[in-house]
Design an enzyme around this catalytic site. Structure first.
Site, short mmCIF file in Angstrom:
data_model
loop_
_atom_site.label_atom_id
_atom_site.label_comp_id
_atom_site.label_asym_id
_atom_site.label_seq_id
_atom_site.Cartn_x
_atom_site.Cartn_y
_atom_site.Cartn_z
N ASP A 43 -13.62 -8.63 36.68
CA ASP A 43 -14.86 -9.38 36.42
C ASP A 43 -15.70 -8.73 35.31
O ASP A 43 -16.91 -8.94 35.23
CB ASP A 43 -15.67 -9.51 37.71
CG ASP A 43 -16.03 -8.15 38.28
OD1 ASP A 43 -15.52 -7.13 37.77
OD2 ASP A 43 -16.81 -8.10 39.25
N GLU A 100 -10.72 -2.58 -2.72
CA GLU A 100 -10.06 -1.56 -1.90
C GLU A 100 -8.59 -1.33 -2.27
O GLU A 100 -7.70 -1.52 -1.45
CB GLU A 100 -10.15 -1.95 -0.42
CG GLU A 100 -9.73 -3.38 -0.10
CD GLU A 100 -9.85 -3.69 1.39
OE1 GLU A 100 -9.21 -2.99 2.18
OE2 GLU A 100 -10.56 -4.64 1.73
N TYR A 127 0.24 4.41 -1.01
CA TYR A 127 0.76 4.89 0.28
C TYR A 127 2.19 5.39 0.05
O TYR A 127 3.06 4.60 -0.33
CB TYR A 127 0.75 3.74 1.30
CG TYR A 127 -0.59 3.04 1.35
CD1 TYR A 127 -1.61 3.49 2.17
CD2 TYR A 127 -0.85 1.95 0.51
CE1 TYR A 127 -2.86 2.86 2.19
CE2 TYR A 127 -2.09 1.32 0.51
CZ TYR A 127 -3.09 1.78 1.35
OH TYR A 127 -4.31 1.17 1.35
N HIS A 144 -3.16 -0.67 9.27
CA HIS A 144 -4.17 -0.91 10.30
C HIS A 144 -4.00 0.05 11.48
O HIS A 144 -4.19 -0.31 12.64
CB HIS A 144 -4.15 -2.38 10.76
CG HIS A 144 -4.77 -3.30 9.77
ND1 HIS A 144 -4.72 -4.67 9.87
CD2 HIS A 144 -5.47 -3.06 8.64
CE1 HIS A 144 -5.36 -5.22 8.84
NE2 HIS A 144 -5.83 -4.26 8.08
N HIS A 150 -0.99 -4.40 -0.40
CA HIS A 150 -2.02 -5.35 0.06
C HIS A 150 -2.85 -5.81 -1.13
O HIS A 150 -2.69 -5.29 -2.24
CB HIS A 150 -2.91 -4.71 1.15
CG HIS A 150 -3.57 -3.42 0.74
ND1 HIS A 150 -4.66 -3.39 -0.09
CD2 HIS A 150 -3.30 -2.13 1.06
CE1 HIS A 150 -5.04 -2.12 -0.26
NE2 HIS A 150 -4.22 -1.33 0.43
N ASP A 203 -11.27 4.08 7.41
CA ASP A 203 -11.66 2.72 7.04
C ASP A 203 -12.51 2.23 8.20
O ASP A 203 -11.99 1.95 9.29
CB ASP A 203 -10.41 1.86 6.84
CG ASP A 203 -10.74 0.42 6.43
OD1 ASP A 203 -11.89 -0.02 6.62
OD2 ASP A 203 -9.82 -0.26 5.94
N HIS A 254 -11.46 -8.81 -0.25
CA HIS A 254 -11.71 -10.04 0.48
C HIS A 254 -13.22 -10.27 0.51
O HIS A 254 -14.00 -9.32 0.40
CB HIS A 254 -11.17 -9.95 1.91
CG HIS A 254 -11.56 -8.67 2.62
ND1 HIS A 254 -12.77 -8.51 3.25
CD2 HIS A 254 -10.91 -7.47 2.75
CE1 HIS A 254 -12.84 -7.28 3.75
NE2 HIS A 254 -11.73 -6.63 3.45
N ARG A 286 -6.86 5.13 0.31
CA ARG A 286 -7.54 3.85 0.03
C ARG A 286 -9.00 4.19 -0.23
O ARG A 286 -9.58 5.04 0.46
CB ARG A 286 -7.38 2.87 1.19
CG ARG A 286 -8.00 1.51 0.92
CD ARG A 286 -7.52 0.39 1.87
NE ARG A 286 -7.78 0.62 3.28
CZ ARG A 286 -6.88 0.99 4.17
NH1 ARG A 286 -5.61 1.20 3.81
NH2 ARG A 286 -7.19 1.19 5.43
N ASP A 324 -17.76 -2.53 5.46
CA ASP A 324 -16.32 -2.25 5.40
C ASP A 324 -16.07 -1.24 4.28
O ASP A 324 -16.03 -1.61 3.11
CB ASP A 324 -15.57 -3.57 5.13
CG ASP A 324 -14.06 -3.41 5.17
OD1 ASP A 324 -13.58 -2.34 5.55
OD2 ASP A 324 -13.37 -4.38 4.82
N GLU A 341 -12.57 2.07 -0.67
CA GLU A 341 -13.08 0.70 -0.49
C GLU A 341 -14.60 0.68 -0.52
O GLU A 341 -15.24 1.46 0.20
CB GLU A 341 -12.59 0.15 0.86
CG GLU A 341 -13.16 -1.23 1.20
CD GLU A 341 -12.59 -1.81 2.49
OE1 GLU A 341 -12.15 -1.02 3.36
OE2 GLU A 341 -12.59 -3.03 2.62
N HIS A 358 -13.47 -10.04 7.24
CA HIS A 358 -12.66 -10.83 6.30
C HIS A 358 -13.32 -12.20 6.28
O HIS A 358 -13.02 -13.06 7.11
CB HIS A 358 -11.21 -10.93 6.76
CG HIS A 358 -10.52 -9.59 6.78
ND1 HIS A 358 -9.36 -9.34 7.46
CD2 HIS A 358 -10.84 -8.41 6.18
CE1 HIS A 358 -9.00 -8.08 7.28
NE2 HIS A 358 -9.89 -7.50 6.51
N1 GLY Z 1 -11.05 -2.90 7.34
C1 GLY Z 1 -10.11 -3.90 7.07
C2 GLY Z 1 -10.04 -4.16 5.65
O1 GLY Z 1 -10.40 -3.32 4.86
O2 GLY Z 1 -9.69 -5.22 5.22
MN MN Z 2 -11.67 -1.73 5.33
MN MN Z 3 -11.66 -4.52 3.64
#
Ligand code: GLY
Ligand code: MN
Ligand code: MN
Length: 437
Positions: free
Chosen positions: A34, A377, A381, A236, A343, A253, A347, A398, A264, A400, A354
């Site tokens: 619950d 970003e 890798y 991720h 990637h 991240d 975004h 990365r 982000d 960003e 996103h």
């Molecule tokens: N934190 C997810 C991205 O950077 O898209």
């Molecule tokens: Mn991110």
């Molecule tokens: Mn991002």
């Protein structure tokens, strides 16, 4: 405080004409037994209302030109357990709805309003339960055909209208995004200052979350990625349970949610406070790629331009370090770079990390406009099994930031966290100095 939401409702009312729009907020989600997950209202609903309670539906009645909220009734017994709830009367006053009613009146009132409407808008095809509810209302109206009533003949997806509105942020949204960016940045600074070899990834995550919550941002905008060594090559990764090794890099991240708006940010820095030579070489490529991408962001630029600019720099760097061979264009055309960069460059960001919004309009890349917000970003890798010099193995990088398109160019509103190597090393040294007894 809620005048921007009222303005957005007016704008939507004027675009739907003599139609009716119905927008529910998100359901509460059971976690187990619950116990519920922390409640998060639906982003489209928040965009139009600012109202955070569960069990609420917004109706925009274009025929009468009214915005109407249906919500929970005041209930002293429930409030004893769960806390304050507005109830229809206070909700109308505080949030500026033209009318507000108990949720229990939704079906009756909608069935009264539907026959006069030319079209019905709702999140069509997004949620089976709500679709069934809408079909039920339409069926009820059809039952009144002998009294001369009939439901609208046209139906539309209200998200399609709202997605376009949400792409360009208004002044209030920009202020909230900047604040989300500032709080997120402060969390990253704290994480950078306090990281030491031998800590576990979750200890660094705790520094981030502690910093977010202390500033009133109770929840992260998404699950934080705190990835040491080659965990950073899992895009991720969120297990966050490994021990941080001297000599490894740490990729974080993470971003907070502030009043529904997401931050982000990614930063990558050495666990021991000093970049090694190979780490430095790879890092400078990613940083140069990020700066090249950001430099393209201005009104009128096409959506793909930042990504193209970053890719040129990344691929040139891969060739310079002999990770790949050939020409920049050859590597781009063959897609060979995807072994190390798999990637996109960014975004839209807003109420959703996103965020919504089409990247192409009528099959063509859309142009950036002042008020749009996007992340930038790029990353590199290098998996241990990649056939490249071993000095580059176990490295995932990365960088960003969140970027607002301004009238003349752009504003990197997450710039409070250092990203130049010298600035990162100086901050980490300062953190060690401050921690000394
Ligand atoms: N934190 C997810 C991205 O950077 O898209
Ligand atoms: Mn991110
Ligand atoms: Mn991002």
């Amino acid at each position: 405080m809620y005048s921007s939401h009222a303005e957005r409702r007016r704008q939507l009312l004027s675009s739907i004409g003599n139609s009716l729009a119905v927008l529910p907020t998100a359901p509460q989600q059971l976690r187990n037994a619950d116990t519920h997950h922390p409640y998060r209202a639906d982003s489209y609903f928040l965009y139009l209302t600012g109202f955070h309670e569960p069990e609420a539906v917004l109706v925009l009645d274009g025929v009468r030109g009214k915005s109407v909220l249906f919500c929970r009734d005041k209930d002293a017994q429930r409030e004893l357990w769960e806390g304050f709830c507005f109830g229809p009367q206070a909700a109308a006053e505080v949030f500026g709805f033209d009318e507000a009613y108990s949720l229990s009146e939704l079906e009756t009132r909608l069935c009264d309003w539907l026959p006069a409407s030319e079209q019905l808008w709702w999140p069509l095809g997004r949620n089976n339960t709500f679709d069934q509810q809408v079909y039920g209302w339409l069926h009820s109206v059809r039952q009144q055909v002998r009294q001369g009533e009939q439901p609208p003949a046209c139906y539309g997806d209200i998200y399609a209208l709202l997605d376009e509105m949400r792409v360009v942020k208004d002044a209030q949204e920009i202020a909230l995004l900047r604040r989300a960016g500032q709080i997120s940045a402060a969390g990253h600074v704290q994480a950078m200052r306090s990281t030491r070899p031998g800590q576990y990834e979750y200890e660094v995550e705790a520094e981030l979350l502690h910093s977010f919550v202390r500033q009133g941002a109770r929840y992260p905008a998404y699950e934080s990625i705190v990835a040491g060594g080659d965990n950073a090559c899992t895009l991720h990764y969120c297990a966050n349970n490994a021990c941080l090794r001297d000599g490894d890099l740490l990729l974080i991240d993470a971003g907070c949610e502030w009043e529904g708006y997401a931050g982000d940010i990614s930063r990558t820095f050495p666990v021991n406070g000093r970049f090694s030579g190979p780490q430095r070489d790879l890092y400078q490529i990613v940083l140069a790629a990020q700066l090249a991408a950001i430099a393209t962001i201005k009104p009128g630029a096409l959506w793909h331009e930042p990504g193209d600019a970053a890719l040129q720099v990344l691929v040139q760097g891969m060739l310079d370090l002999k990770l790949l061979h050939g020409s920049v264009q050859g590597v781009i055309d063959s897609g060979a770079y995807r072994q190390f960069y798999m990637h996109g460059v960014g975004h839209f960001i807003g109420l959703d990390v996103h965020d919504v919004g089409a990247r192409k309009l009528a099959g063509q890349w859309r142009r950036l406009q002042a008020g749009m917000c996007t992340t930038v970003e790029p990353g590199l890798y290098i998996h241990p099994d990649d056939k490249v010099p071993t000095a580059f193995h176990h490295i995932g990088i990365r960088i960003e930031d969140d970027v607002l398109v301004t009238a003349n160019g752009n504003e990197v509103y997450t710039a409070d966290v250092p990203k130049e190597i010298a600035d990162i090393e100086a901050l980490m040294a300062e953190g060690r100095q401050d921690a000394k007894p």
